[in-house]
Each structure stands twice: as C-alpha cells, then as structure tokens.
Design a protein around this motif. Structure first.
Motif, mmCIF file in Angstrom:
data_model
loop_
_atom_site.group_PDB
_atom_site.id
_atom_site.type_symbol
_atom_site.label_atom_id
_atom_site.label_comp_id
_atom_site.label_asym_id
_atom_site.label_seq_id
_atom_site.Cartn_x
_atom_site.Cartn_y
_atom_site.Cartn_z
ATOM 1 N N ILE A 163 -10.274 -2.925 -12.741
ATOM 2 C CA ILE A 163 -10.627 -2.254 -11.101
ATOM 3 C C ILE A 163 -10.570 -1.097 -11.247
ATOM 4 O O ILE A 163 -11.247 -0.359 -10.791
ATOM 5 N N ASP A 164 -8.768 -0.633 -11.776
ATOM 6 C CA ASP A 164 -9.121 0.662 -12.289
ATOM 7 C C ASP A 164 -9.917 1.212 -12.763
ATOM 8 O O ASP A 164 -10.142 2.619 -12.616
ATOM 9 N N ARG A 165 -10.036 1.082 -14.154
ATOM 10 C CA ARG A 165 -10.751 1.193 -15.254
ATOM 11 C C ARG A 165 -12.257 1.959 -14.285
ATOM 12 O O ARG A 165 -12.961 2.745 -14.094
ATOM 13 N N PHE A 173 -3.031 1.409 -8.834
ATOM 14 C CA PHE A 173 -2.712 0.373 -7.485
ATOM 15 C C PHE A 173 -3.413 -1.540 -8.281
ATOM 16 O O PHE A 173 -2.204 -2.196 -7.803
ATOM 17 N N SER A 174 -4.211 -1.186 -8.523
ATOM 18 C CA SER A 174 -4.668 -2.459 -8.792
ATOM 19 C C SER A 174 -4.002 -3.196 -10.037
ATOM 20 O O SER A 174 -3.700 -4.418 -8.927
ATOM 21 N N GLU A 175 -3.393 -2.436 -10.945
ATOM 22 C CA GLU A 175 -2.877 -3.200 -11.803
ATOM 23 C C GLU A 175 -1.427 -3.825 -11.567
ATOM 24 O O GLU A 175 -1.999 -4.750 -12.024
ATOM 25 N N SER A 176 -1.097 -2.745 -10.838
ATOM 26 C CA SER A 176 0.550 -3.306 -10.107
ATOM 27 C C SER A 176 0.503 -4.375 -9.150
ATOM 28 O O SER A 176 1.140 -5.881 -9.327
ATOM 29 N N MET A 177 -1.182 -4.409 -8.605
ATOM 30 C CA MET A 177 -0.834 -5.882 -7.146
ATOM 31 C C MET A 177 -1.224 -6.949 -8.110
ATOM 32 O O MET A 177 -1.068 -8.234 -7.930
ATOM 33 N N GLY A 178 -2.136 -6.758 -9.495
ATOM 34 C CA GLY A 178 -3.157 -7.880 -10.191
ATOM 35 C C GLY A 178 -1.269 -8.331 -10.578
ATOM 36 O O GLY A 178 -0.966 -9.426 -11.035
ATOM 37 N N LYS A 179 -0.417 -7.710 -11.449
ATOM 38 C CA LYS A 179 0.813 -8.483 -12.278
ATOM 39 C C LYS A 179 1.664 -8.955 -11.511
ATOM 40 O O LYS A 179 2.009 -10.199 -11.206
ATOM 41 N N ILE A 180 1.932 -8.608 -9.801
ATOM 42 C CA ILE A 180 2.827 -8.687 -8.628
ATOM 43 C C ILE A 180 2.076 -10.482 -8.195
ATOM 44 O O ILE A 180 2.358 -11.169 -8.440
ATOM 45 N N ARG A 181 0.554 -10.729 -7.923
ATOM 46 C CA ARG A 181 -0.095 -11.392 -8.154
ATOM 47 C C ARG A 181 -0.231 -12.417 -8.996
ATOM 48 O O ARG A 181 -0.067 -13.347 -8.772
ATOM 49 N N SER A 182 0.067 -11.950 -10.441
ATOM 50 C CA SER A 182 0.289 -12.683 -11.460
ATOM 51 C C SER A 182 1.440 -13.604 -11.832
ATOM 52 O O SER A 182 1.289 -14.901 -11.637
ATOM 53 N N ASN A 238 -7.944 -3.880 -1.572
ATOM 54 C CA ASN A 238 -6.906 -3.269 -1.225
ATOM 55 C C ASN A 238 -7.372 -2.116 -1.615
ATOM 56 O O ASN A 238 -6.257 -1.098 -1.707
ATOM 57 N N THR A 239 -8.366 -2.315 -2.824
ATOM 58 C CA THR A 239 -7.750 -0.829 -4.314
ATOM 59 C C THR A 239 -9.082 0.575 -2.802
ATOM 60 O O THR A 239 -8.218 1.410 -2.367
ATOM 61 N N TYR A 240 -9.651 -0.181 -2.098
ATOM 62 C CA TYR A 240 -10.775 0.406 -0.923
ATOM 63 C C TYR A 240 -9.699 0.997 -0.327
ATOM 64 O O TYR A 240 -10.162 1.962 0.673
ATOM 65 N N PHE A 241 -9.255 0.363 -0.069
ATOM 66 C CA PHE A 241 -8.192 0.031 2.098
ATOM 67 C C PHE A 241 -7.396 1.120 1.174
ATOM 68 O O PHE A 241 -6.820 2.731 2.233
ATOM 69 N N LYS A 242 -6.634 1.460 0.542
ATOM 70 C CA LYS A 242 -5.525 2.124 -0.263
ATOM 71 C C LYS A 242 -6.190 3.522 0.054
ATOM 72 O O LYS A 242 -5.122 4.422 -0.381
ATOM 73 N N THR A 298 1.021 -1.247 0.038
ATOM 74 C CA THR A 298 0.066 0.034 0.033
ATOM 75 C C THR A 298 0.409 0.965 -0.363
ATOM 76 O O THR A 298 0.646 2.074 -0.454
ATOM 77 N N GLN A 299 1.816 1.091 0.645
ATOM 78 C CA GLN A 299 3.543 2.764 0.521
ATOM 79 C C GLN A 299 3.368 2.426 -0.631
ATOM 80 O O GLN A 299 3.573 3.509 -0.493
ATOM 81 N N LEU A 300 3.855 1.881 -0.639
ATOM 82 C CA LEU A 300 5.209 1.641 -2.613
ATOM 83 C C LEU A 300 4.126 1.633 -3.979
ATOM 84 O O LEU A 300 5.369 2.142 -4.651
ATOM 85 N N LEU A 301 3.613 0.815 -3.487
ATOM 86 C CA LEU A 301 2.786 0.806 -4.851
ATOM 87 C C LEU A 301 1.596 2.131 -5.328
ATOM 88 O O LEU A 301 1.188 2.981 -4.643
ATOM 89 N N ALA A 302 2.039 3.114 -6.549
ATOM 90 C CA ALA A 302 1.183 4.364 -6.600
ATOM 91 C C ALA A 302 -0.156 4.198 -6.432
ATOM 92 O O ALA A 302 -0.629 2.908 -7.398
#
Length: 380
Positions: A250-252, A119-128, A300-304, A111-115
C-alpha cells in the motif's frame, strides 16, 4: 503500547467470535433472525462512538483506551454466565461499548504517533502481531474444546480475563501526549466526503462477513467449535503472514489502487459465498476474505493523508459512527432475509462491494474533487 492494546482486543474478540455462533444456536437457542438482531445490538455502541469525545474532556486518549480495553474484557468474561437471549444482548452491549470506544481512540492514537511515510507498513506490523496472538487463541480454544471438552462459558471467561489483565498492565504505562492539541468537538467537513462514503460502505459490507460468514459455516456445514477455531486459526495465520507485505504494498502503490483491488476481490468473494456447496471451498473463501480484509489498511492511510492534524480524534470518532450507521439495522434486516434464502445476504454484500469499487475509482479524478467540494484542488 499500541501492540499490547491490539493483542488484548484481539484475544477478547477472538474468544467471542469463535464461540458466539455455537453459543447462540446450541446454548441459547437463537435463530438466524435472533443472531441478526444480536449483531444489530452489538453495533449500537459503534453508532454512538462519537460520544467518546465527552470522555476526552476528562481523560487523555490513552487512558480512555485502557478503560475501553478493561470494559471489553469484562463484557466477554461474563457472557457465558448469562445464557439467555436478553442476557446475551446485555453482555454483548458491554463488550461492544469497550470495543468501539477502543477502536475510536486507538485509531486516533495510531494516526498521531506513527509516521506518514511508512504508516501502512507500521500498522501492518501491529496488526500482524495481533493476528499472531489471535491465531494462538484459536489454537488454544481448539485444543481446549477438542481434547478437554471445555465449555463455552470457560472460553468466554478466560479470554475476557486475559484482556482485562492486560488493561491492568497498561495502567502502568506513562501517558503519551502528542504535540498537536486535538479538538474535542464534533467536526464535519465537505472535503472528507469520499472518506465518509467509503467508511459507511465498509461498515455495511463488513457486517455481512462478521455476522453471516461464520453463521453459514455453523448452519449449512455444521462446523463445531473446534472446527470454527481451526478455521479462524488458519485465516489468522494467513493474515499474520500477509499484513506486513500488504502494508508495504500500500505504501508503494498508494491507497487508491489498493482499495480498487480490495473491493474488486470482495465482489467475487461474496458472490462465491452465495453459491458455494463444498465446506472446504467455503473455508477457503473465509481465509481469502481475511487476507483481503488486510487491505483495509489503505483506508486508514487515506485517513492519515486527508485529515487535518488537529481533527484526528474528532474525525476518528465520527468515522466510527458513520461506519456503524448501516451496521445497526443491516444485520437485523439481513437476518430476516436469511430465513428465506441465505444467498441473498451475500449477493447484497457483493453489491455493496461493487459500489465501494466505483467510489474508489473516482479518487484523484475531477469527480472526486466534485464529491468532496474541495475547490482548492480544482484550482490547482
């Protein structure tokens, strides 16, 4: 760093998940009630995950994350060497401490390091990336079990050792500090009420999938270790392909619509679990369930977007405690219910998903503002 943490965690958890039901039933001789109790034991460290804040007094979040990865790997590695009910409880507790502490601090770090904007796209890539290695682990277990008849003890040990080795590698990384100083005390705010409710319900319905969907495959459809590995591999492949697209979606469209879609689909999936009689259809439901789980990125995006910048670590650890309140007692109770009719376990899951749907429908409405007690939004 975030990618390696995710890969280490998923390898250890994949090895444990694939083998645990067969190990519990065939080696340890556990019943459905025993497995439910085991899942409750596994979630106790999750209930106490707010105590990670005490570790943050003496170490950074990154160092706590590395220590947690090592603990997770150790717990999984020793599982096969303790083939009794209480031995399984003990090793499960060790791996669970590592897993839940890791999830708490890793969520805060992400949450702190990703823009925010992607955010959801970045988290999606990490989880992918994590899902890809999960798929590789499934394939390795399937080949080892089917072709070489490798024992569950070896599978547990190998997956745990890989996780522990990656933790040793992560020690060499330079400590990453964030600009915002994080609170190391427990903070509860009324304006986070909707997030607390959805987190609680998410923990409840997640346990039904984690604890009983795999058990259904083993007990009703007699899936072997290699068949379970194949099922997990296919579901992991589906998640690997879907996660980046789900993150961008989700970002969209926003987290509200994404959560509505997730919970509505889960209602149908859980009801289908309750009445499915064909093992191919059951496997299909499992794969669909894994894809739907990708939409949890929306929470997680709602949290962010909701949590104040200096309260991320505190709220992340508290959220894991809330997430596991139901997870501690629910598997045990549902394990007892399972003995008289497994269908009721999944009907319960559909009810929980339906309640989550109703809560997500209130987001952005007057009712949402009333629930949160956030008067500033009302004035606007």
């Amino acid at each position: 760093m975030l990618v390696i943490i995710a890969i280490a965690s998923v390898i250890a958890n994949t090895g444990w998940r694939v083998v645990m039901n067969n190990f519990a039933v065939d080696t340890v001789g556990m019943t459905g009630a025993d497995v439910g109790a085991l899942q409750s034991v596994r979630e106790i460290p999750g209930l106490l995950s707010f105590t990670v804040l005490f570790l943050l007094f003496i170490a950074s979040e990154q160092r706590v994350a590395v220590l947690s990865v090592a603990t997770l790997g150790l717990g999984v590695a020793v599982t096969g060497y303790l083939p009794s009910i209480y031995g399984f409880y003990f090793s499960t507790t060790i791996m669970s401490i590592g897993f839940h502490y890791l999830e708490a601090v890793n969520k805060s770090l992400s949450t702190q390091l990703l823009a925010t904007e992607n955010f959801s796209e970045s988290m999606g890539k990490i989880r992918s990336a994590a899902s890809f290695f999960s798929m590789v682990t499934f394939l390795g277990i399937m080949v080892a079990s089917y072709l070489f008849d490798v024992s569950d003890k070896v599978i547990f040990f190998t997956c745990g050792l890989i996780c522990f080795s990656l933790a040793a590698y992560l020690v060499t990384f330079q400590d990453t500090s964030t600009e915002v100083k994080q609170h190391t005390k427990l903070i509860i705010r009324r304006e986070y009420t909707t997030y607390y409710i959805l987190t609680f319900l998410s923990g409840a319905r997640r346990q039904i999938f984690v604890a009983f969907a795999g058990l259904l495959m083993v007990t009703k459809f007699q899936y072997s270790i290699s068949m379970m590995a194949a099922l997990f591999m296919v579901s992991s492949l589906a998640a690997t392909l879907a996660l980046p697209y789900v993150g961008r979606f989700i970002d969209r469209v926003g987290e509200r619509l994404a959560l509505i879609i997730e919970y509505a689909a889960l209602v149908l999936v859980f009801l289908s679990y309750a009445f499915v009689d064909d093992h191919y259809a059951a496997a299909g439901l499992y794969v669909i369930d894994s894809i739907i789980f990708s939409f949890a990125l929306a929470l997680n995006t709602y949290f962010k977007k909701t949590i104040r910048e200096d309260e991320v670590a505190s709220t992340a650890s508290l959220s894991f405690t809330i997430n596991h309140i139901a997870a501690v007692f629910l598997p045990f109770l549902l394990g007892i219910i399972w003995m008289s009719g497994y269908q009721w376990v999944f009907v319960t899951g559909s009810v929980i998903a339906l309640i989550s749907l109703f809560v997500s429908l209130t987001m952005g409405t007057q009712l949402h503002q009333w629930i949160n007690g956030f008067d500033r939004l009302q004035k606007q």
